[in-house]
Design an enzyme around this catalytic site. Sequence first.
Site, PDB file in Angstrom:
ATOM      1  N   GLU A 198       0.782  -1.232   0.000  1.00  0.00           N
ATOM      2  CA  GLU A 198       0.000   0.000   0.000  1.00  0.00           C
ATOM      3  C   GLU A 198       0.820   1.293   0.000  1.00  0.00           C
ATOM      4  O   GLU A 198       0.664   2.151   0.884  1.00  0.00           O
ATOM      5  CB  GLU A 198      -1.001  -0.012   1.157  1.00  0.00           C
ATOM      6  CG  GLU A 198      -2.022  -1.123   1.013  1.00  0.00           C
ATOM      7  CD  GLU A 198      -3.125  -1.095   2.054  1.00  0.00           C
ATOM      8  OE1 GLU A 198      -3.001  -0.342   3.043  1.00  0.00           O
ATOM      9  OE2 GLU A 198      -4.121  -1.824   1.877  1.00  0.00           O
ATOM     10  N   GLU A 340      -5.562  -7.612  -1.542  1.00  0.00           N
ATOM     11  CA  GLU A 340      -6.389  -7.441  -0.347  1.00  0.00           C
ATOM     12  C   GLU A 340      -7.756  -6.911  -0.749  1.00  0.00           C
ATOM     13  O   GLU A 340      -7.861  -6.003  -1.578  1.00  0.00           O
ATOM     14  CB  GLU A 340      -5.752  -6.460   0.639  1.00  0.00           C
ATOM     15  CG  GLU A 340      -4.477  -6.926   1.292  1.00  0.00           C
ATOM     16  CD  GLU A 340      -3.947  -5.902   2.301  1.00  0.00           C
ATOM     17  OE1 GLU A 340      -4.734  -5.026   2.743  1.00  0.00           O
ATOM     18  OE2 GLU A 340      -2.756  -5.971   2.626  1.00  0.00           O
TER      19      GLU A 340
END
Length: 527
Positions: A198, A340
């Site tokens: 991320e 995810e």
Amino acid sequence: MKVLRVRRWSAAFAALATTAALAVALGSSPAGAAAGTGTGYLHTSGNKIVDSTGATVRLTGINWFGMETDNKTFHGLWSNNPWKGQIDKMASLGYNTLRVPFSNDALKPGATASGVNDFVNPDLVGKSPLQILDMVIDYAGQKGMRIILDRHRPTSAGQSALWYVASTPESTWIDDWKMLARRYADDPTVIGADLHNEPHAEGTNPAATGACWGCGDPARDWRLAAERAGNAVLSVNPNWLIFVEGVSCPSGGLSNVWDNDPSNDEDCGWWGGNLSKAKEFPVRLSVPNRLVYSPHEYATSVHRQKWFDDPSYPANMPAIWDRYWGYLHKENIAPIMIGEFGTTMQAAVDKVWLQELMKYTGTGVNGMSFTYWSWNPNSGDTGGIAKDDWTSINQDKQDILQPYLIPPAGDDGPDPSATPTVTSTVDPPSCTSSYKPVNSWQGGFQGELTIKNTGGSALNGWTATWKMPAGVTLGSAWNAVVTASGSAWTAKGPAWAANLPAGQSVTIGFTANGPQGEPAEVACSGG
């Protein structure tokens, strides 16, 4: 253990290679879809992930986190469900891949794992984080599962916008990746590196300080950093896939919402979820057919993005997914593996989101790959597939995911979809025992009887029996339900630990009245 695992994959590859050769001789080709996660190392072909025979593989996995936290190892090892039991359950549900988040802190010399229930997981006691990871990889490989390693954080303290922080510079990031690539270079269970979790924007434009895509600044351009790290990994292990996440805002900075000028506001998405610039500025790797783009996608339980309130929701979602990352798959540029995605499912809008996202990924082996977040029930934003006991399953989530799961096809464990049969060749239950006197006093004593399952299969609903000397009566007991009838004592597994996996032990503690004495004629049984 590694040798046995490599031989298993090598033998399977040899068999399929022979099949492929025969197919060519007959003028045909190998099957277009691989069972489970396929054979040998994986690579890419257009928007597909394929195995060593060219058969298409779909990774339908799950995240099991913890190694990125202060525990430096998998969460849930403190529970009453043994670590192997948790992997067994994941595989039986149809998850064929494990994405394993870690921080660089867990890789440091002298790093220690904490939060391990030494009664339930005695084989993990004293093991380092990397040694526990080795064991998980070995067992997952036996189940036919694959492993993706995810560098989740530079330190266990928290997530970072960039791939480096002062205490973990880029050189450490790359060196640690090369170490892992070498460590698992001979093990096709481990299929690749998710380079950094991320990357995202930080600072307000034009003073951006976060991860950008295509901006050209070596200190901030995530695309360039992914190339440096990916090529370093491939230089020591050219067989790995390189998973590259997106950013949140391509500029690397947050929009100035106070200037009242929407024309300057950038189209931003989830952290790691924006790959809109990947076609214009692709990641260039030194080994072809190794790149997989890996966006993240979440529901309102993480953040209520503006698109959830669009009057056309959920019909608006496919166009949003197309824009951020889906086009890479649809235009046959590269495979997508959604690293995810998850939700608590507390809101109706979130249930719809999960249903629509799964439809968007497509059905069957040609659909997009994914690893759901998460197995862990202790993910505050999403909860997990496992419930708080790390054994029971959140069936509402599982029911939505189930049609898209492709179970692993391991050759070292039972097929969970098969009907079990019992034949005369099944080895009878077997166990060993050891006794330890703990304490004694006038008229009584305390002892511990350890039972180890030495058979080749789990003792489900395990029972142990033994005899105590004449005159000894039962006082109290723990870790089992113990009863006595004269000199014959019986212990049964409690509801929270009714099954004893192969190779695992249970220690039954008890107090007794009478003269000090040891158990004799110990035997065990179970299904």
